[in-house]
Design an enzyme around this catalytic site. Structure first.
Site, PDB file in Angstrom:
ATOM      1  CD  GLU A  53      -2.843  -1.237  -0.114  1.00 10.79           C
ATOM      2  OE1 GLU A  53      -2.981  -0.221  -0.827  1.00 10.79           O
ATOM      3  OE2 GLU A  53      -3.331  -2.336  -0.427  1.00 10.79           O
ATOM      4  CG  HIS A  90      -0.813   1.117  -4.497  1.00 14.55           C
ATOM      5  ND1 HIS A  90      -0.506   0.821  -5.802  1.00 14.55           N
ATOM      6  CD2 HIS A  90      -1.494   0.034  -4.012  1.00 14.55           C
ATOM      7  CE1 HIS A  90      -0.980  -0.386  -6.110  1.00 14.55           C
ATOM      8  NE2 HIS A  90      -1.571  -0.897  -5.036  1.00 14.55           N
ATOM      9  CG  HIS A  98      -1.769  -3.846  -8.580  1.00 17.09           C
ATOM     10  ND1 HIS A  98      -3.131  -3.793  -8.727  1.00 17.09           N
ATOM     11  CD2 HIS A  98      -1.526  -3.598  -7.258  1.00 17.09           C
ATOM     12  CE1 HIS A  98      -3.695  -3.525  -7.568  1.00 17.09           C
ATOM     13  NE2 HIS A  98      -2.742  -3.398  -6.655  1.00 17.09           N
ATOM     14  CB  CYS A  99       4.608  -5.588  -9.925  1.00 17.14           C
ATOM     15  SG  CYS A  99       6.022  -6.302 -10.773  1.00 17.14           S
ATOM     16  CB  CYS A 149       7.132  -7.772  -7.465  1.00 21.07           C
ATOM     17  SG  CYS A 149       7.170  -6.014  -7.064  1.00 21.07           S
ATOM     18  CB  CYS A 169      10.393  -6.943  -9.078  1.00 22.02           C
ATOM     19  SG  CYS A 169       9.592  -5.612  -9.971  1.00 22.02           S
ATOM     20  CB  CYS A 209       8.671  -2.304  -8.254  1.00 20.05           C
ATOM     21  SG  CYS A 209       7.324  -2.931  -9.269  1.00 20.05           S
TER      22      CYS A 209
END
Lengths: 451, 184
Positions: B131, B134, B140-141, B146, B165, B168
């Site tokens: 969260e 975000h 989202h990956c 991840c 990951c 990200c």
């Protein structure tokens, strides 16, 4: 790669914001609106990967929005969402082509799976369109499109003869692309920096053909107010394409034969002997052997022209090329008209695959152009075809037991002429043949206009 | 000096919050402050669903943000939902300040299984990182390992790592650098 675009349509603000927030976290580009009519406009104007539409909305309900979207973009998946699920609405939604029907609030696992599946499907649909276009280009040789064995043989022959100086005779029905074959030979030949001059022998009145080919001197005949270079001279160092060679008179055949033998000529009314370096490619849709037998065509000229023989197959003998050709013309006329059309509906493809195409590729091209012009959706539909293509077999047959191919051709030409009030130019366009061929057919079948 | 505020809502064990901060510290370069709040967010309660709207809680928390707050993470034991989803493990403002995570469906007991504190702590850390990711603008990956992978069930929560990951991580690192420079 850009983000996938999702259009959310729901009259409740809280639903719109909640769903769009969640979709944005998933990396989608989301536009959430409350008005179904606006959604229909947005589908017309912009590219979307998915639409999520609420069933119950005050101005226009979700099922009507779904119907409209399906008309405009039949390949765009639409999920119908509702807080008031009933079996009836679910059945109607699925019948109308909804990609899914989901009850609010959604199970996050279910909605994630459904959306990911539809977006992936949409990606594959788009990739399919892109690949089909790439495939059409892959099977495009110069301006010739085809992957059928017969067409590949023609292309191979073009490559072989292009480098030589030999005279070529191209045989094939009207509209098969004989001129494109001639142009391809020229483009691949060492003469490609020099002119390609075409002469449609059948379209030039007999009295003018000689002057048109060989040129004339000032005062050679009434109206010859200045010297005029003929097409043979204009084609010097390049290629002269003599189309409809079977339509020339015996007198012009003699002149042409002399030129082919000696590679020398005089302008009409001239004394000077001129020489040119040209390659001759002739084409005909007539059976020259039959014409030789009936004394209408000189045998010696035939052998002079028929050094290399290329037969361009009629479209009905290379049906596997129809989808490629149709895609090729679709792209061409989308560019010409500025319309954005993604593809060809299955029903339309079925019709054009089953039709016999007496006017061959020219007729197919005109048909696709017609469909692109009248199309209102993102795919050209069966309804966009000219009427004669979609008449049912029963309508065509109408109480008649059997027909020969000639009977059918005669009837089809007569019907087209009557539909176009005997406007020969327009009828020829519809039939995908040139005016001269149509005049010949009218003569052949003794067709007469009802007074 | 900026702080990460970790705020409890309802009945949340203080030791769990402390362990959560230790878990987050490895990734987020700010000191943590824990604020305990025993009351329940009744303003966000939806009686028909016997759940709490996550977004309403976030909106309220936004009004309570201290000036030295980098991000505010709320941990609650109430069951969270949104108007369109039957439940959420957590919710966050994309590229915003506030995130909330519920312990309710992360507990083994919710699924009638024996309690497991270690498992709960691991799931809580992962969902909080998710969260907060975000809040730093991460989507989202697609990599199921991840921490930014979308988890709709505990199997996928347990399957993913407590870390971003490489892709990200790079995005997150760049964002932190940008925000730090922006503040200077």
């Amino acid at each position: 790669m850009g983000k996938n675009r999702i259009l959310v349509v729901d009259d409740e603000e809280i639903m719109r914001s909640s769903l769009s927030d969640w979709l944005r976290e998933d990396g989608y580009d989301v536009l959430a609106i409350e008005d179904g009519y606006k959604a229909i406009d947005l589908v017309k104007e912009e590219e979307w990967d998915l639409a999520v539409v609420d069933l119950k909305m005050p101005k226009i309900d979700g099922l009507e929005v779904l119907k409209q979207i399906n008309k405009i973009k039949p390949k765009l998946p639409v999920i119908i969402i509702t807080a008031y699920a009933t079996v009836d609405t679910a059945v109607v939604a699925m019948k109308e082509g909804a990609a899914d029907y989901i009850v609010k609030p959604f199970n996050p696992e279910e909605i994630s799976f459904v959306i990911a599946k539809l977006v992936e499907h949409q990606r594959l649909v788009k990739e399919n369109i892109r690949l089909r276009r790439a495939l059409a280009k892959r099977f495009q040789f110069q301006d010739l499109v085809g992957k059928s064995a017969k067409m590949l043989d023609v292309i191979e022959m073009i490559k072989t003869v292009a480098t030589t100086k030999s005279t070529v005779l191209i045989k094939g029905e009207s509209g098969t692309g004989k001129e494109l074959v001639a142009r391809a030979i020229h483009e691949l030949s060492p003469r490609n920096k020099h002119p390609f001059i075409a002469a449609a022998c059948g379209a030039i009145p007999e009295t003018l053909l000689e002057a048109e080919l060989f040129g004339y001197e000032k005062g050679a005949f009434t109206g010859a107010t200045s010297q005029h270079r003929g097409r043979i001279e204009l084609a010097d160092k390049g290629t002269l394409f003599l189309d409809e060679i079977g339509d020339i008179s015996l007198k012009t055949q003699v002149d042409l034969l002399r030129f082919l033998q000696e590679r020398e000529f005089r302008r009409v009314g001239g004394k000077e002997i001129l020489t040119v370096d040209i390659r001759i490619i002739a084409a005909t849709n007539k059976n020259l052997e039959d014409m030789i037998a009936s004394g209408e065509f000189r045998e010696d000229l035939y052998y002079r022209l028929n050094v290399i023989n290329i037969v361009v197959p009629p479209l009905r003998e290379r049906r596997e090329d129809i989808p490629l050709l149709a895609d090729h013309f679709l792209e061409k006329y989308c560019l010409d008209t500025g319309k954005k059309i993604d593809g060809i509906s299955e029903q339309l493809m079925k019709v054009i695959m089953e039709y016999d195409w007496p006017g061959n590729i020219r007729q197919l091209e005109n048909t696709i152009e017609h469909a692109v012009v009248v199309a209102k959706e993102s795919e050209i539909q069966k309804e966009d075809l000219p009427e004669y293509l979609t008449l049912s077999k029963a309508e065509v047959d109408k109480g008649e037991a059997s027909h020969s191919l000639e009977d059918l051709e005669k009837k089809h030409i007569l019907h087209t002429l009557q539909t176009n009030r005997w406007n020969v130019k327009k009828s020829a366009q519809v039939l995908g043949i040139n005016r001269v061929t149509l005049y010949n057919k009218i003569k052949k079948y003794a067709l007469k206009q009802d007074k | 000096m900026k702080y990460f505020y970790v705020k409890s809502m309802g009945t949340v064990d203080i030791h769990l919050l402390q362990e959560l901060c230790e878990g987050l510290q490895a990734l987020f370069p700010y000191p943590f402050r824990i604020v305990q709040n025993m009351s329940y967010p009744l303003y966000a309660f939806e009686p028909r669903r016997s759940q709490y709207y996550a977004k309403k809680i976030i909106e309220q928390l936004l009004c309570e943000i201290p000036g030295d707050c980098e991000k505010m993470l709320c941990v609650t034991d109430v069951d969270l939902c949104t108007p369109v989803l039957t439940f959420v493990f957590g919710e966050a403002q994309l590229d915003g300040k506030v995130a909330i995570v519920s312990l309710n469906r992360l507990r083994q007991e919710f699924y009638a299984l024996p309690s497991d504190c270690a498992m709960l702590k691991d799931r809580l850390v992962k969902e909080c990182i998710h969260e907060l990711g975000h809040c730093y603008g991460l989507y989202h990956c697609h990599d199921s390992q991840c921490v930014m992978f979308l988890s709709n069930n505990l199997i996928s929560v347990d399957n993913k790592q407590r870390d971003f990951c490489d892709q990200c991580k790079e995005f997150f690192r760049t964002k932190i650098i940008k925000e730090t420079h922006g503040q200077e």
